[in-house]
Design an enzyme around this catalytic site. Structure first.
Site, short mmCIF file in Angstrom:
data_model
loop_
_atom_site.label_atom_id
_atom_site.label_comp_id
_atom_site.label_asym_id
_atom_site.label_seq_id
_atom_site.Cartn_x
_atom_site.Cartn_y
_atom_site.Cartn_z
N LYS A 1 0.83 -1.20 0.00
CA LYS A 1 0.00 0.00 0.00
C LYS A 1 0.86 1.26 0.00
CE LYS A 1 -4.27 -2.11 1.48
NZ LYS A 1 -5.29 -2.27 2.54
N ARG B 1 -3.13 -10.01 5.19
CA ARG B 1 -3.50 -10.13 3.78
C ARG B 1 -2.34 -9.58 2.95
NH1 ARG B 1 -5.78 -6.82 -0.11
NH2 ARG B 1 -7.26 -7.80 -1.54
C1 8Y4 Z 1 -1.05 -1.93 -4.24
C2 8Y4 Z 1 -1.64 -3.14 -4.00
C3 8Y4 Z 1 -1.67 -0.79 -3.79
C4 8Y4 Z 1 -2.84 -3.21 -3.34
C5 8Y4 Z 1 -2.86 -0.87 -3.14
C6 8Y4 Z 1 -3.46 -2.08 -2.91
C7 8Y4 Z 1 -7.84 -4.76 2.22
C8 8Y4 Z 1 -8.84 -5.65 1.81
C9 8Y4 Z 1 -8.07 -4.58 0.11
C10 8Y4 Z 1 -7.52 -4.68 3.61
C11 8Y4 Z 1 -9.22 -6.37 3.96
C12 8Y4 Z 1 -5.33 -3.10 -1.75
C13 8Y4 Z 1 -9.91 -6.25 -0.36
C14 8Y4 Z 1 -6.71 -2.73 -1.42
N1 8Y4 Z 1 -7.36 -4.11 1.13
N2 8Y4 Z 1 -9.52 -6.45 2.66
N3 8Y4 Z 1 -8.97 -5.52 0.47
N4 8Y4 Z 1 -8.24 -5.50 4.42
N5 8Y4 Z 1 -9.87 -7.13 4.83
N6 8Y4 Z 1 -4.69 -2.07 -2.32
O1 8Y4 Z 1 -6.69 -3.90 4.07
O2 8Y4 Z 1 -4.87 -4.19 -1.56
S1 8Y4 Z 1 -7.90 -4.06 -1.55
#
Ligand code: 8Y4
Length: 281
Positions: free
Chosen positions: A221, A259
């Site tokens: 993130k 995660r």
């Molecule tokens: C690069 C890669 C930049 C990924 C941003 C991201 C969470 C989640 C997501 C979390 C739970 C993400 C579905 C966002 N984040 N579910 N989901 N907790 N429970 N962004 O923090 O990975 S998606």
């Protein structure tokens, strides 16, 4: 292991690694539904070989600016992947969705966990989750994906996240979802500045008062990339290392599930955490 795969994993007492499986056109080259499912299946098996305990299958991008996905499109992306993985593995499967129809269909296919970044806020979601009988992860988000990063403001981010989650827990209990089916997640990056995210991580243990397993998603993130910088590019794996440290700090403070994208590296790091916690290898 089948009635409650997640409960069985949590009962092992170690930190659980949830591998991220995105089934969106931007994550796999757009070669039609079959190719999506096939690429997703390959990625899931690679993560399981690397030690993932749970696969989190999502078909809706929650990135700011991402296009909305119709219920049918989300179904078409996610359900074939759940179906094939359920047929081919005994692993714990999670569906990353806010859509009641997807929750119900995923449950019918043998999915093990509902992971909803909207904490069952969509109309019909609480009822669908209750009917499914599945565990649910309730995540905090301020605002909506389209506007959440514009100007997030908190008086006390930890207190407000805890209050929100307590409220959603209450809503679930009123709807007949047993408290012991619930997990909580502070929602790193969802309507939070880097400072908010760092305060939440620094004080993660305070969410323990809610008495539920804590799930944390920090992997790759922007708060992590802002800290480590991206000027080294991918050669030095700075974002991976930063993400693994984030997972370690979360588990050290009591998170039960992380995660992540980089499963093998996170599994190795969490073995070290666990060895220190148990004072033995
Ligand atoms: C690069 C890669 C930049 C990924 C941003 C991201 C969470 C989640 C997501 C979390 C739970 C993400 C579905 C966002 N984040 N579910 N989901 N907790 N429970 N962004 O923090 O990975 S998606």
């Amino acid at each position: 292991m089948s009635v409650s795969r997640l409960r069985g994993l949590l009962a092992e007492g170690r930190a659980i690694v949830m591998g991220v499986l995105n089934v969106t056109p931007d994550s796999f080259s757009d070669g039609g539904a079959f190719l999506h499912a096939d690429a997703a299946r390959e990625h899931a098996f690679r993560m399981l070989s690397s030690g993932a305990d749970v696969i989190d299958i999502g078909g809706e991008s929650t990135r700011p600016g991402a296009a909305a996905v119709s219920v049918q499109a989300e179904m078409d992306r996610v359900l074939p992947v759940i179906e094939v993985l359920r047929r081919e593995t005994d692993a714990c499967l999670s569906v990353d969705t806010s859509t009641p129809e997807v929750m119900s269909a995923a449950a019918d296919l043998g999915c093990d966990l509902i992971n909803d970044v909207r904490a069952l806020a969509r109309p019909g979601a609480v009822a669908a989750a209750a009917r499914s009988g599945l565990p649910v992860c309730l995540m905090h988000m301020q605002g909506q994906p389209g506007d959440m990063q514009l100007n997030p403001v908190y008086r006390d981010v930890v207190a407000e996240v805890a209050d929100f989650l307590a409220g959603r827990i209450g809503v679930c209990e009123t709807a007949g979802i047993s408290r012991d089916l619930l997990l909580i997640d502070p929602g790193f990056g969802f309507g939070k500045t880097p400072a908010h995210n760092l305060t939440l991580l620094h004080r993660l243990g305070e969410l323990g008062v809610l008495g539920l397993p804590i799930l944390v998603g920090l992997s790759r993130k922007s708060t992590i990339s802002k800290i480590v910088g991206d000027s080294n590019g991918t050669a030095a794996n700075t974002l991976l290392v930063g993400s693994v440290v984030g997972a370690v700090l979360a588990v050290w403070q009591g998170a039960r599930i992380v995660r992540v994208h980089d499963v093998a590296e996170t599994v190795a790091a969490l073995k070290v955490v666990q060895a220190v916690q148990r004072e033995g290898v």
